[in-house]
Structures are given as C-alpha cells and as structure tokens.
Design an enzyme around this catalytic site. Structure first.
Site, short mmCIF file in Angstrom:
data_model
loop_
_atom_site.label_atom_id
_atom_site.label_comp_id
_atom_site.label_asym_id
_atom_site.label_seq_id
_atom_site.Cartn_x
_atom_site.Cartn_y
_atom_site.Cartn_z
N ASP A 5 43.55 8.12 -20.63
CA ASP A 5 43.78 7.38 -21.87
C ASP A 5 44.75 8.18 -22.73
OD1 ASP A 5 43.65 5.87 -24.16
OD2 ASP A 5 41.59 6.39 -24.67
N ASP A 58 48.05 1.65 -22.36
CA ASP A 58 47.86 3.09 -22.56
C ASP A 58 46.67 3.67 -21.80
OD1 ASP A 58 45.89 1.90 -24.05
OD2 ASP A 58 46.21 3.10 -25.85
N GLU A 59 46.19 2.94 -20.79
CA GLU A 59 45.06 3.41 -19.99
C GLU A 59 45.26 3.06 -18.52
OE1 GLU A 59 40.98 3.22 -22.65
OE2 GLU A 59 41.59 1.46 -21.53
#
Length: 422
Positions: A17, A112-113
């Site tokens: 993350d 974003d992960e």
C-alpha cells in the site's frame, strides 16, 4: 525460517500500500513539496481532501476533510489540484517494477495497492522480512516515495497487516498470531464492515473481530446473509480467495477516485470527470488507440447501493480519442446516471478500442477528413516542447477559467455556499 512450513500454508502474500499516494505523486513531480504540508484538493470551500502528506497530517489534516476546515487546522497548507494522469503514470511505473523484479503473480487492488504472491520468491532474499525490507528500500530509492507492506498467508490478513505499521514499514499476522494481533481490533478494521454493518453487529453484542470470530456462525449469517459468512470466516483468519493475477489490468483505459467523505458537489464532480477523461485520453494516445465506448461508474454512499458500482455507457459509430469528445460523453453519461444521492466513488473508462491508424484509414475512406481532427495532438506537442501548459483547447480553457475564479474566491475568503448540494 521456512515461512510456508512454519505457517502450515503454501502461500506467502504481500499487500503493498503506497503511503499518501496522491500527495507522494505530486512530491515526485515537484520535489520542493517534499517537506511541505500539502493536501490534494480543488480550490474551493467544500472540496474534499483526497490525500495529505504526513507533514500535513501532523497538523490534523486528513483525507475526508473539506479544504476549508483543513486550512483552518493548517493555515500554511498548500492545496494541490488532483492530477489523475500523474497518478496513473506513477502507479503503472511502480506496479511494472514489482512485476518485473519481485513476482509475476500480482493483483492490482486499486491505483495505490497491489497483492503479491511471493511464495516461491522470498527465499532468494533470505527471509520474508528481508524481502519486505528490500521492497521498501527499493521503492524509496528508485521512486522517492514510500509504501507499507502487510504480510500473511492470505489476502485478508495481509490487508489488515498493511495498516499496522505505516508509513514505510511492514507488519506480519500469521495464522498462529490471529488471537493476539487480529481479535482485539474493532470490527470496523475489517474490510467489508461499514457503519451500518457495525450497527447490526452491535445488536448482536459484537464489538471486536474476536467477538465476531467466537460468535455463532449461523446467527451472523442470518443477520448479514452471504456477507455474514465471509466476515465470520475472515475473523477466523479464513480467506481462500485467489489472486486475480491478470497483469493486463495495467492496460485498462480508465480512472476512478474514491471520496473518503461522500460528495454531491456538482462543480467538484465535473472537475474530477474532466481530469479522468484527460487520463483516459492520455492512456489511449500512449498506445495509439481510439475507442467507441465511454462508461461512467458511480458508487453511492447508501449501503444498499455501496456494494456495487452502477454504470452507464455510450457507444458511438466512429471511434474517438480527443479529450473534448471523451469528456462530453462522460459528462452526459454521468448526469443520465446520477440520481442526486451522495457519491462515494466516480470513474471514467474507455472500451471497444481500435488502433488509431485503422481509424484514420476508415475515416478517410468513409467521410471527409476534418481539418481540426488533430488539434489536441498539436496542442499537446507544443505544450510538451515548451514544458508548460500555455496553449489550450476551448474546453480546457473554460475549465481553467472556472478553476481560477474558484481559486481567487477561495483565497479571498469569498465562498458561494449555494453551489454545494448537500
């Protein structure tokens, strides 16, 4: 330690993350922001902060706040306008690095992960922990951003772990550690549990993940239907879901944003639609593609609708690729779809793509060539050469004018509260 033997599992899963991702991307683009208090939001009173740097968080600024309240908490806060093209570029770059360097088994969970299955890779680094630290160091050195890593034997436990040592750290929850590390947590820490689900669980006397794990499974299923079984299993560390390791997801032509605080702000939503249309246009352009179908996705705050994304798409006869065409269709789809309720997520996607050179051949054969068909390409080329956005199309100019008006009023403290529909 042989991780898989010690955990009696044949999987080692990382959830990576990125920390304060949107804000971090702007720091990459403009290194002078590195130690400044910055937040990502449009410049108007009720714009929602979508990300804040850790320097800003120390002054109480966080995602979900309005820009107005954030500036009250931190008067020298720098507001940076969202840039989805930048976020997509950085995300693609880092995910490709993970894929090429650490594991071919990668699932993109969001911009974003990502999940990495490193079951067969971690031994190269000596241990699972050493591999995690190697990733943290590499991301920091190569991209000048930080990330946090959750480590476990399945996706759910890895996801929970990723929140426990931020920023720029890693945390591990093994099946043998569930009672100690997972069960004391509030049920809201579980992915899939919102406020309304928590109310139902409260009525069952369930406050913590441990309460849920030790409750009667059938009672939970009766109260929450199918999701009850999933949550009960997760609370006991059970998550058999496999990674959707289709790396072609990186080639998707879309962008979306999730609001930490739901919004009905029309001006802000249109700005996000425009920026996402711009991102879609750039993705198509980078691969020399056009598309025939533009879709808009909405996820509402209301729990009855929050479990799915409603969408509307429009297909045109001839392929398109310009910003003005994509934005016009996206905007029309949005207003045809939106029911006026609070929005948690909005996105724009392009499908039904074809090679640009084929499109040009078809247009030449079927219809007269328009003199301005390449106007946006000309504008982009000129702006790229002078390294600044000086030349604008009509649509872009109007957006720019509206934004400058809002910014000027915001800086002067002149707000028009009537613009907010809430």
């Amino acid at each position: 330690m042989n991780f898989t033997k010690a955990t009696n599992s044949d999987r080692v899963i990382f959830l990576i993350d990125f920390d304060a991702f949107f804000a971090s991307c702007h720091i990459i683009e403009n290194p002078s922001y590195k130690n400044q208090k910055i937040a990502v939001a449009y410049s108007e009173k009720f714009s929602i902060i979508t990300a804040a740097s850790y320097a800003a968080r120390e002054f109480g600024v966080k995602a979900g706040m309005t820009a107005f309240n954030a500036l009250k908490s931190c008067p020298d806060l720098v507001l940076v306008k969202p840039n989805f093209s930048l976020y997509s570029k950085v995300s693609k770059m880092v995910f490709e690095f993970f894929h090429d360097t650490y594991s071919k088994k990668i699932e993109l969970a969001s911009i974003d992960e990502c999940y990495l299955d490193v079951t067969t890779e971690y031994k190269k680094y000596g241990s699972v922990e050493k591999m995690a630290q190697h990733i943290l160091d590499s991301v920091s050195e190569k991209f000048n951003i930080t990330c946090s890593i959750g480590i476990s034997t399945n996706k759910f436990l890895a996801k929970v772990s990723s929140e426990r040592n931020k920023p720029n750290g890693f945390y591990r929850i093994l099946p043998s550690e569930i009672k100690k590390k997972l069960w004391p947590l509030d049920v809201l820490k579980m992915f899939g549990v919102g406020q309304k689900t928590k109310i139902i669980l409260d009525k069952l006397g369930i406050k913590t993940i441990g309460d849920l794990a030790n409750s009667n499974k059938n009672t939970v299923i009766e109260a929450l239907n199918k999701s009850g079984l999933i949550l009960w299993n997760r609370s006991n560390g059970i998550d058999p879901s496999e990674l959707n390791a289709d790396f072609a997801d990186l080639k998707s032509f879309g962008a979306e944003v999730t609001f930490y605080t739901p919004t009905q702000n029309i001006g802000e939503l249109e700005q996000y639609l425009y920026d996402m249309a711009f991102t879609v246009k750039n993705k198509l352009e980078s691969r020399n593609l056009s598309c025939k179908t533009i879709a808009v996705l909405i996820k509402y705050q209301d729990e009855k609708l929050s479990k799915k994304k409603t969408s509307m798409q429009q297909t045109v006869e001839m392929p398109i690729s310009t910003l003005e065409q994509i934005f016009a269709i996206a905007k029309n789809n949005f207003y045809s779809l939106w029911n006026g309720a609070e929005i948690r997520l909005v996105g724009v996607r392009a499908t039904n793509t074809s090679k640009e050179y084929n499109v040009k051949e078809q247009q030449t054969f079927l219809q007269p060539k328009k003199n301005n068909s390449n106007i946006e390409t000309i504008v982009d080329n000129i702006n790229n050469q002078i390294n600044i956005e000086k030349l604008l199309t009509g649509t872009n100019l109007q957006i720019k004018i509206d934004e400058e008006k809002r910014t000027s009023k915001f800086q002067k403290g002149e707000f028009d509260s009537d613009k907010r529909r809430s």
